[in-house]
Write a protein that holds these residues in place. Structure first.
Motif, PDB file in Angstrom:
ATOM      1  N   ASP A 265      44.178  39.730  41.885  1.00  0.00           N
ATOM      2  CA  ASP A 265      42.762  40.072  41.943  1.00  0.00           C
ATOM      3  C   ASP A 265      42.407  40.921  40.728  1.00  0.00           C
ATOM      4  O   ASP A 265      42.880  42.051  40.581  1.00  0.00           O
ATOM      5  N   HIS A 266      41.569  40.369  39.847  1.00  0.00           N
ATOM      6  CA  HIS A 266      41.177  41.057  38.621  1.00  0.00           C
ATOM      7  C   HIS A 266      39.792  41.681  38.773  1.00  0.00           C
ATOM      8  O   HIS A 266      38.940  41.531  37.899  1.00  0.00           O
ATOM      9  N   LYS A 267      39.539  42.295  39.890  1.00  0.00           N
ATOM     10  CA  LYS A 267      38.332  43.071  40.145  1.00  0.00           C
ATOM     11  C   LYS A 267      37.070  42.426  39.589  1.00  0.00           C
ATOM     12  O   LYS A 267      36.502  41.536  40.188  1.00  0.00           O
ATOM     13  N   ALA A 268      36.616  42.872  38.365  1.00  0.00           N
ATOM     14  CA  ALA A 268      35.335  42.409  37.819  1.00  0.00           C
ATOM     15  C   ALA A 268      35.399  40.999  37.258  1.00  0.00           C
ATOM     16  O   ALA A 268      34.359  40.369  37.037  1.00  0.00           O
ATOM     17  N   LEU A 269      36.601  40.473  37.000  1.00  0.00           N
ATOM     18  CA  LEU A 269      36.717  39.140  36.414  1.00  0.00           C
ATOM     19  C   LEU A 269      36.654  38.090  37.522  1.00  0.00           C
ATOM     20  O   LEU A 269      37.648  37.447  37.864  1.00  0.00           O
ATOM     21  N   THR A 270      35.471  37.894  38.084  1.00  0.00           N
ATOM     22  CA  THR A 270      35.257  36.911  39.137  1.00  0.00           C
ATOM     23  C   THR A 270      34.746  35.609  38.534  1.00  0.00           C
ATOM     24  O   THR A 270      34.460  35.524  37.336  1.00  0.00           O
ATOM     25  N   VAL A 271      34.654  34.590  39.375  1.00  0.00           N
ATOM     26  CA  VAL A 271      34.135  33.299  38.899  1.00  0.00           C
ATOM     27  C   VAL A 271      32.707  33.451  38.400  1.00  0.00           C
ATOM     28  O   VAL A 271      32.329  32.962  37.331  1.00  0.00           O
ATOM     29  N   LYS A 272      31.889  34.159  39.162  1.00  0.00           N
ATOM     30  CA  LYS A 272      30.486  34.340  38.787  1.00  0.00           C
ATOM     31  C   LYS A 272      30.342  35.225  37.556  1.00  0.00           C
ATOM     32  O   LYS A 272      29.595  34.910  36.625  1.00  0.00           O
ATOM     33  N   GLY A 273      31.073  36.346  37.531  1.00  0.00           N
ATOM     34  CA  GLY A 273      30.925  37.279  36.422  1.00  0.00           C
ATOM     35  C   GLY A 273      31.374  36.715  35.089  1.00  0.00           C
ATOM     36  O   GLY A 273      30.677  36.855  34.069  1.00  0.00           O
ATOM     37  N   THR A 274      32.525  36.066  35.060  1.00  0.00           N
ATOM     38  CA  THR A 274      33.032  35.526  33.795  1.00  0.00           C
ATOM     39  C   THR A 274      32.194  34.348  33.300  1.00  0.00           C
ATOM     40  O   THR A 274      31.958  34.211  32.095  1.00  0.00           O
ATOM     41  N   SER A 275      31.742  33.484  34.207  1.00  0.00           N
ATOM     42  CA  SER A 275      30.926  32.348  33.778  1.00  0.00           C
ATOM     43  C   SER A 275      29.566  32.807  33.254  1.00  0.00           C
ATOM     44  O   SER A 275      29.055  32.257  32.264  1.00  0.00           O
ATOM     45  N   GLU A 276      28.970  33.816  33.885  1.00  0.00           N
ATOM     46  CA  GLU A 276      27.692  34.335  33.392  1.00  0.00           C
ATOM     47  C   GLU A 276      27.856  35.007  32.028  1.00  0.00           C
ATOM     48  O   GLU A 276      26.971  34.890  31.160  1.00  0.00           O
ATOM     49  N   ALA A 277      28.964  35.689  31.811  1.00  0.00           N
ATOM     50  CA  ALA A 277      29.196  36.317  30.511  1.00  0.00           C
ATOM     51  C   ALA A 277      29.314  35.262  29.410  1.00  0.00           C
ATOM     52  O   ALA A 277      28.744  35.408  28.320  1.00  0.00           O
TER      53      ALA A 277
END
Length: 541
Positions: free
Chosen positions: A276-288
């Motif tokens: 579990d990489h906390k902030a590196l989620t599917v939604k967060g990384t794709s939006e970035a």
């Protein structure tokens, strides 16, 4: 006179009969218990003993049986021919009335046209035949217009899924599954098409072995194309399969050459062991990533749209990257994805263009096994009794670049996997725990013995991969281990090169700094999320 003895009774005592029954029941219980522990498969159906050889009419009976089979087969063939003939006759009978009806309509229309041309013919209102024909023609025209509009609506729905325009262009021959040879043959055609069409290229890498899915020759071709106007971003996909310290080390290493972004393009497979990489989620990384691409497209102010091409090895997640970028643009979560995906390699067989908006288009491409580079660490491994071809095929199999149908022998692949995982106890212990294998039961690497065979024999017994007579099926056991490795149920990764082995030039630093400013990547690197102190390891069962 001799006295006759009293005859003895033939009756069995009750006690003896009871002891015989108890002994028989105990023997049957023992046989059933032994049968349960015997791994050899036995059918519960009793085998037909057939006709005894001593039976005097055996030949005659066998001849009668064969004759009945022959007559039954002939009857089956005859019925099939009769059915075909009947079907053809019905089709001809249906076609004949339609042809007669068309001829009658033509004659009727010709007759009416001749009557219309006659000056003495009254007007259409007074002629009932003309009125009938005009009504029929009007209804036919309305029906054709309605069917045409319905077909156009269906085509629009197929071409636009949830507001995303999709265009598919097949440039590969529709043939057998993608193999290493066919991938090399189509390399020039696919890669050159993507390179000439795209303004930005996303090079998707597997986070478990980034250098194994990376080709320096491809990077040089991209940076040299079109006078250096192409932009290249490295995408580390499947980051949930590596621990945070390893991910951070790979990001530091790859950013010496090109801008690199971590990405979780999809959710893990069932029972996958992830981090579990906390902030590196599917939604967060794709939006970035989407914000970075839109920032570049807006800064260039091009007349047309900016095309983003996906390149990479098979099954690294190129189509999943596009689906992650387009997930927020679909009309509903239940709507179909923009690109088809699958666990095996070779799902994408054609170029697929996905239009996000007027300024940005995504181009999905089939997976390609790029020409190998001598600088790749995975290609420099040496294993005893392994040829170069065996090592190359085993390496591609561990990268999931080959479909299961193209794997000739999975046992050498398991040898390479054990060779890599044995380097660290952090990767070997979870492997043995996955199959409940004690480490003491395996032959040590330095001892005389084959550790791969010992490992696969125990996996076959644990998973029930046994052949006839209870013999372990090593091929089947090896394929089950490869499926677990592909789906993330076995943990394993490659460590980045050490600082002394890294060659960095001033030109690379300038490229990274300049391109990062163009994409506005400050704050999108994922450094905070890659911090190992803030991450917690999660086992998903």
């Amino acid at each position: 006179m001799t006295k006759l003895e009293k005859p003895k009774s033939k009756r069995t005592p009750v006690g003896l009969r009871r002891r015989i029954d108890e002994a028989s029941a105990a023997k049957q219980r023992k046989q059933r218990k032994l049968a349960k522990g015997n791994p050899q498969w036995r059918s519960r159906l009793k085998k037909d003993p057939g006709i005894p050889n001593l039976f005097p009419y055996k030949d005659r009976i066998l001849h009668e049986i064969e004759e009945k089979k022959r007559l039954k087969e002939e009857e089956h063939v005859r019925k099939r021919e009769e059915a075909k003939t009947t079907k053809a006759t019905k089709s001809a009978d249906q076609a004949a009335p339609q042809a007669d009806h068309v001829n009658d309509e033509d004659e009727l229309s010709n007759l009416i046209d001749d009557e219309d041309m006659d000056e003495d013919t009254p007007n259409d209102a007074s002629n009932p035949m003309n009125a009938l024909l005009a009504s029929a023609r009007a209804r036919a025209a309305e029906y054709e217009e309605a069917s045409a509009s319905a077909s156009s609506d269906e085509m629009d729905e197929d071409a636009s899924e949830g507001g995303i325009d999709i265009t598919t262009k097949n440039i590969l021959p529709a043939s057998s599954p993608q193999t290493l040879e066919t991938s090399r043959r189509t390399f020039d055609k696919v890669f050159k098409t993507v390179l000439s069409t795209s303004d930005i290229l996303l090079y998707v890498l597997d986070a478990r072995d980034p250098n194994g899915t990376r080709s320096r020759e491809i990077e040089r071709e991209i940076t040299a194309a079109n006078a250096g106007s192409k932009r290249l971003i490295l995408i580390l996909n499947k980051i949930d399969l590596v621990p945070p310290p390893v991910l951070k080390a790979w990001l530091i290493y790859l950013r010496r050459y090109f801008p690199t972004l971590p990405l979780r393009a999809s959710n893990p497979a069932p029972n996958a062991k992830i981090f579990d990489h906390k902030a590196l989620t599917v939604k967060g990384t794709s939006e970035a990533l989407l914000r970075a691409l839109k920032s570049y497209a807006a800064s260039k102010q091009l007349k047309g749209s900016t095309t983003v091409g996906m390149v990479g090895y098979p099954n690294v997640g190129k189509s999943s990257v596009i689906n992650a970028l387009t997930s927020r643009l679909r009309s509903s979560p239940s709507s179909s994805t923009a690109c088809p995906v699958g666990a095996e390699a070779g799902v994408t067989t054609a170029l697929r263009e996905v239009k996000l908006d007027n300024k940005l288009k995504l181009l999905d491409s089939p997976g390609i096994v790029f020409p190998s580079s001598s600088t790749q660490d995975s290609g420099s491994e040496s294993i005893p009794n392994f040829s170069k071809e065996q090592l190359k095929e085993a390496n591609l199999t561990l990268l999931s670049a080959l479909p299961p149908s193209a794997i000739t022998d999975p046992v050498p692949v398991i040898t390479l996997l054990l060779h890599r995982l044995s380097r660290s106890q952090a990767t070997l212990a979870p492997l043995l725990e996955q199959y409940n294998i004690p480490s003491s039961t395996l032959v040590p690497s330095g001892a005389d013995g084959d550790i791969t065979t010992d490992f696969l024999v125990q996996v076959a017994r644990k998973r029930g991969r046994l052949g006839k007579g209870g013999v372990p099926n090593l091929q089947s056991a090896a394929m089950s281990v490869l499926m677990d490795w592909r789906d993330g149920r076995i943990r394993g990764w490659v460590e980045p090169p050490k600082e002394a082995d890294v060659g960095e030039s001033a030109g690379s630093r300038e490229i990274v700094k300049e391109w990062a400013a163009e994409f506005k990547l400050e704050g999108l690197w994922g450094d905070d999320a890659a911090n190992g102190e803030a991450d917690v390891e999660v086992m998903k069962e």
